[in-house]
Design an enzyme around this catalytic site. Sequence first.
Site: not given
Length: 251
Positions: A56, A60-61, A110, A129, A167
């Site tokens: 996505h 942070d991805h 999300h 996520d 995570h």
Amino acid sequence: MTLEYFQYSYMSDNYGVLVHSPRTGETASIDCGDATATLAALNKQQWSLTHIWATHHHADHVAGLAELKQHSQCKVTGPAGINGVDHIVEDGSTFDFAGVRVNTLHTPGHTKDMINYHMPTEKVVFTGDTLFSLGCGRLFEGDANMMWNSLNKLMALPSDTTVYSSHEYTEANAAFAVSVDPKNQALQARVATIKALRAEGRPTVPSLLSEELATNPFLRAADPLMREHLKMQNATDADVFAELRSRKDNF
Ligand code: ZN
Ligand code: FE
């Protein structure tokens, strides 16, 4: 298993995974939030990057995507709307990686673009996520109904599937899980294992889908004991899920 897996951590609590075929030499990186961390992991394994599978659009991805692509000329698979994606996938897409079939599931909630990657013959799913160990993603772009529908797609996979999520949130998730599902014996046992792992600084990811089905409250909206605890015996599963998600946001 035909493929090899290497999980590494980056930023404060993210996990990346490299998937490698010793037969063809190909290596896929699941997400790429930190190019330096991915390159260090590749170097450690002596693997060279050929593919990225993005889940996505959150930084942070995908923040390391451009740098990794420049570095390796790798082919990027992911949802539409992410810069640098060469191969757009949606719900029900399939593709081949080193002779192994990969099925994609669209699991919005999300984010609206979330894609999960399932390899049936490897019994592995990358849930980004959407599904975490003992938790699920916050609803930033979707609503509870959308996320419940997405989680149902994952719940329908074979229960011996290994779940790689993105995570290390498990210890905090465990405290919440116990608060809503206090009579769940399997959960109690799992929490003890999680505390021991974290005390040694070890990861609690990946987990087995069967463990999540038995202990993750967000997959257990239909469970009679938890419904009784929530006083929601007559609610729909989606409503129980929505209640759990909003309690977790305020936990
Ligand atoms: Zn995210
Ligand atoms: Fe994330």
